[in-house]
Design a protein around this motif. Structure first.
Motif, PDB file in Angstrom:
ATOM      1  N   GLU A  14       0.814  -1.214   0.000  1.00 45.72           N
ATOM      2  CA  GLU A  14       0.000   0.000   0.000  1.00 45.72           C
ATOM      3  C   GLU A  14       0.850   1.268   0.000  1.00 45.72           C
ATOM      4  O   GLU A  14       0.487   2.265  -0.640  1.00 45.72           O
ATOM      5  N   LYS A  15       1.994   1.232   0.677  1.00 49.97           N
ATOM      6  CA  LYS A  15       2.861   2.418   0.719  1.00 49.97           C
ATOM      7  C   LYS A  15       3.334   2.800  -0.681  1.00 49.97           C
ATOM      8  O   LYS A  15       3.254   3.966  -1.078  1.00 49.97           O
ATOM      9  N   ALA A  16       3.813   1.831  -1.449  1.00 44.24           N
ATOM     10  CA  ALA A  16       4.281   2.108  -2.813  1.00 44.24           C
ATOM     11  C   ALA A  16       3.150   2.623  -3.689  1.00 44.24           C
ATOM     12  O   ALA A  16       3.330   3.571  -4.462  1.00 44.24           O
ATOM     13  N   ALA A  17       1.981   2.006  -3.567  1.00 44.98           N
ATOM     14  CA  ALA A  17       0.822   2.433  -4.361  1.00 44.98           C
ATOM     15  C   ALA A  17       0.383   3.839  -3.981  1.00 44.98           C
ATOM     16  O   ALA A  17       0.043   4.657  -4.848  1.00 44.98           O
ATOM     17  N   GLN A  18       0.402   4.154  -2.686  1.00 38.40           N
ATOM     18  CA  GLN A  18      -0.039   5.472  -2.221  1.00 38.40           C
ATOM     19  C   GLN A  18       0.900   6.574  -2.684  1.00 38.40           C
ATOM     20  O   GLN A  18       0.461   7.671  -3.036  1.00 38.40           O
ATOM     21  N   ILE A  19       2.196   6.296  -2.715  1.00 41.38           N
ATOM     22  CA  ILE A  19       3.166   7.287  -3.201  1.00 41.38           C
ATOM     23  C   ILE A  19       2.851   7.654  -4.647  1.00 41.38           C
ATOM     24  O   ILE A  19       2.816   8.839  -5.005  1.00 41.38           O
ATOM     25  N   VAL A  20       2.598   6.668  -5.475  1.00 41.67           N
ATOM     26  CA  VAL A  20       2.289   6.919  -6.883  1.00 41.67           C
ATOM     27  C   VAL A  20       0.925   7.594  -7.007  1.00 41.67           C
ATOM     28  O   VAL A  20       0.755   8.540  -7.790  1.00 41.67           O
ATOM     29  N   ALA A  21      -0.057   7.143  -6.237  1.00 45.76           N
ATOM     30  CA  ALA A  21      -1.389   7.756  -6.279  1.00 45.76           C
ATOM     31  C   ALA A  21      -1.308   9.241  -5.937  1.00 45.76           C
ATOM     32  O   ALA A  21      -1.890  10.082  -6.642  1.00 45.76           O
ATOM     33  N   ASP A  22      -0.611   9.567  -4.861  1.00 42.53           N
ATOM     34  CA  ASP A  22      -0.478  10.979  -4.462  1.00 42.53           C
ATOM     35  C   ASP A  22       0.175  11.805  -5.568  1.00 42.53           C
ATOM     36  O   ASP A  22      -0.273  12.918  -5.872  1.00 42.53           O
ATOM     37  N   LYS A  23       1.211  11.259  -6.184  1.00 43.74           N
ATOM     38  CA  LYS A  23       1.949  11.998  -7.224  1.00 43.74           C
ATOM     39  C   LYS A  23       1.070  12.275  -8.440  1.00 43.74           C
ATOM     40  O   LYS A  23       1.025  13.406  -8.925  1.00 43.74           O
ATOM     41  N   VAL A  24       0.356  11.251  -8.940  1.00 47.60           N
ATOM     42  CA  VAL A  24      -0.421  11.466 -10.165  1.00 47.60           C
ATOM     43  C   VAL A  24      -1.645  12.357  -9.921  1.00 47.60           C
ATOM     44  O   VAL A  24      -2.059  13.095 -10.811  1.00 47.60           O
ATOM     45  N   VAL A  25      -2.182  12.319  -8.701  1.00 44.67           N
ATOM     46  CA  VAL A  25      -3.289  13.237  -8.378  1.00 44.67           C
ATOM     47  C   VAL A  25      -2.749  14.657  -8.234  1.00 44.67           C
ATOM     48  O   VAL A  25      -3.332  15.606  -8.762  1.00 44.67           O
ATOM     49  N   ASP A  26      -1.622  14.815  -7.525  1.00 45.46           N
ATOM     50  CA  ASP A  26      -1.022  16.147  -7.370  1.00 45.46           C
ATOM     51  C   ASP A  26      -0.666  16.777  -8.715  1.00 45.46           C
ATOM     52  O   ASP A  26      -0.797  17.992  -8.892  1.00 45.46           O
ATOM     53  N   LEU A  27      -0.225  15.951  -9.664  1.00 45.60           N
ATOM     54  CA  LEU A  27       0.119  16.444 -11.005  1.00 45.60           C
ATOM     55  C   LEU A  27      -1.108  16.606 -11.905  1.00 45.60           C
ATOM     56  O   LEU A  27      -0.980  17.006 -13.052  1.00 45.60           O
ATOM     57  N   ARG A  28      -2.261  16.264 -11.378  1.00 43.70           N
ATOM     58  CA  ARG A  28      -3.540  16.330 -12.107  1.00 43.70           C
ATOM     59  C   ARG A  28      -3.563  15.413 -13.340  1.00 43.70           C
ATOM     60  O   ARG A  28      -4.239  15.684 -14.323  1.00 43.70           O
ATOM     61  N   LEU A  29      -2.791  14.321 -13.263  1.00 38.54           N
ATOM     62  CA  LEU A  29      -2.838  13.323 -14.332  1.00 38.54           C
ATOM     63  C   LEU A  29      -3.977  12.343 -14.103  1.00 38.54           C
ATOM     64  O   LEU A  29      -4.442  11.698 -15.040  1.00 38.54           O
ATOM     65  N   ALA A  30      -4.413  12.236 -12.857  1.00 38.35           N
ATOM     66  CA  ALA A  30      -5.585  11.430 -12.504  1.00 38.35           C
ATOM     67  C   ALA A  30      -6.459  12.259 -11.587  1.00 38.35           C
ATOM     68  O   ALA A  30      -5.952  13.000 -10.734  1.00 38.35           O
ATOM     69  N   ALA A  31      -7.757  12.134 -11.770  1.00 33.71           N
ATOM     70  CA  ALA A  31      -8.689  12.851 -10.900  1.00 33.71           C
ATOM     71  C   ALA A  31      -8.860  12.115  -9.577  1.00 33.71           C
ATOM     72  O   ALA A  31      -9.099  12.725  -8.540  1.00 33.71           O
ATOM     73  N   VAL A  56      -4.242  -3.385  -5.553  1.00 30.75           N
ATOM     74  CA  VAL A  56      -4.788  -2.992  -6.853  1.00 30.75           C
ATOM     75  C   VAL A  56      -4.894  -1.469  -6.901  1.00 30.75           C
ATOM     76  O   VAL A  56      -5.310  -0.826  -5.926  1.00 30.75           O
ATOM     77  N   PHE A  57      -4.539  -0.912  -8.042  1.00 27.35           N
ATOM     78  CA  PHE A  57      -4.472   0.534  -8.276  1.00 27.35           C
ATOM     79  C   PHE A  57      -5.347   0.850  -9.478  1.00 27.35           C
ATOM     80  O   PHE A  57      -5.113   0.331 -10.566  1.00 27.35           O
ATOM     81  N   PHE A  58      -6.386   1.666  -9.277  1.00 25.22           N
ATOM     82  CA  PHE A  58      -7.244   2.140 -10.368  1.00 25.22           C
ATOM     83  C   PHE A  58      -7.162   3.663 -10.407  1.00 25.22           C
ATOM     84  O   PHE A  58      -7.592   4.321  -9.457  1.00 25.22           O
ATOM     85  N   ALA A  59      -6.619   4.213 -11.479  1.00 25.40           N
ATOM     86  CA  ALA A  59      -6.542   5.664 -11.643  1.00 25.40           C
ATOM     87  C   ALA A  59      -7.538   6.098 -12.706  1.00 25.40           C
ATOM     88  O   ALA A  59      -7.512   5.596 -13.829  1.00 25.40           O
ATOM     89  N   LYS A  72       4.071   8.303 -16.297  1.00 25.24           N
ATOM     90  CA  LYS A  72       4.430   8.685 -14.927  1.00 25.24           C
ATOM     91  C   LYS A  72       4.334   7.482 -13.993  1.00 25.24           C
ATOM     92  O   LYS A  72       5.244   7.237 -13.185  1.00 25.24           O
ATOM     93  N   VAL A  73       3.255   6.709 -14.090  1.00 26.45           N
ATOM     94  CA  VAL A  73       3.114   5.526 -13.236  1.00 26.45           C
ATOM     95  C   VAL A  73       4.253   4.550 -13.506  1.00 26.45           C
ATOM     96  O   VAL A  73       4.871   4.028 -12.578  1.00 26.45           O
ATOM     97  N   GLU A  74       4.554   4.324 -14.763  1.00 24.61           N
ATOM     98  CA  GLU A  74       5.635   3.400 -15.108  1.00 24.61           C
ATOM     99  C   GLU A  74       6.980   3.884 -14.561  1.00 24.61           C
ATOM    100  O   GLU A  74       7.780   3.097 -14.057  1.00 24.61           O
ATOM    101  N   SER A  75       7.229   5.181 -14.629  1.00 25.61           N
ATOM    102  CA  SER A  75       8.510   5.713 -14.155  1.00 25.61           C
ATOM    103  C   SER A  75       8.656   5.620 -12.633  1.00 25.61           C
ATOM    104  O   SER A  75       9.770   5.538 -12.125  1.00 25.61           O
ATOM    105  N   LEU A  76       7.550   5.627 -11.911  1.00 27.61           N
ATOM    106  CA  LEU A  76       7.582   5.580 -10.445  1.00 27.61           C
ATOM    107  C   LEU A  76       7.375   4.174  -9.891  1.00 27.61           C
ATOM    108  O   LEU A  76       7.576   3.940  -8.704  1.00 27.61           O
ATOM    109  N   HIS A  77       6.975   3.251 -10.738  1.00 29.63           N
ATOM    110  CA  HIS A  77       6.585   1.914 -10.295  1.00 29.63           C
ATOM    111  C   HIS A  77       7.796   1.115  -9.825  1.00 29.63           C
ATOM    112  O   HIS A  77       8.840   1.122 -10.474  1.00 29.63           O
ATOM    113  N   PRO A  78       7.677   0.400  -8.700  1.00 32.01           N
ATOM    114  CA  PRO A  78       8.819  -0.367  -8.203  1.00 32.01           C
ATOM    115  C   PRO A  78       9.075  -1.689  -8.936  1.00 32.01           C
ATOM    116  O   PRO A  78      10.162  -2.256  -8.797  1.00 32.01           O
TER     117      PRO A  78
END
Length: 101
Positions: A14-31, A56-59, A72-78
């Motif tokens: 969940e930590k890895a997923a949340q980091i990516v979720a926060d980033k893509v929302v902050d960048l307005r790439l996902a609502a 599971v991650f749904f953007a 962006k998700v691919e570049s941040l994905h572990p």
């Protein structure tokens, strides 16, 4: 076909997923990003069967953002080989799509 797109992926925790979720929302790439913890996955990796717990991650995004979101998700994905699948929605209510835009 509507303009809504959903990017599906899985993460090791969940930590890895949340980091990516926060980033893509902050960048307005996902609502919005939904995370579903404790998915059980069975798969072959480098010739060996693996069983892991994943998240599971749904953007949700507009079609104009999907390419940038995927990159962006691919570049941040572990993961070395992350799952990135885009779903096109056939229907979405107007108010929600307006918010996505």
């Amino acid at each position: 076909m509507s303009d809504l797109r959903i990017l599906y992926s899985t993460f090791p925790n969940e930590k890895a997923a949340q980091i990516v979720a926060d980033k893509v929302v902050d960048l307005r790439l996902a609502a919005c990003v939904n995370l579903f913890p404790l998915l059980s996955s069975t798969y072959l990796w480098k010739g060996k069967r693996q069983r892991d717990k994943e998240v599971v991650f749904f953007a949700k995004t507009h079609k104009k953002n999907i390419s940038k979101l995927k990159k962006k998700v691919e570049s941040l994905h572990p993961y070395e080989c992350p799952c990135l699948i885009v779903f096109k929605s056939s229907q979405v209510n107007k108010a929600y799509l307006q918010w996505i835009k």
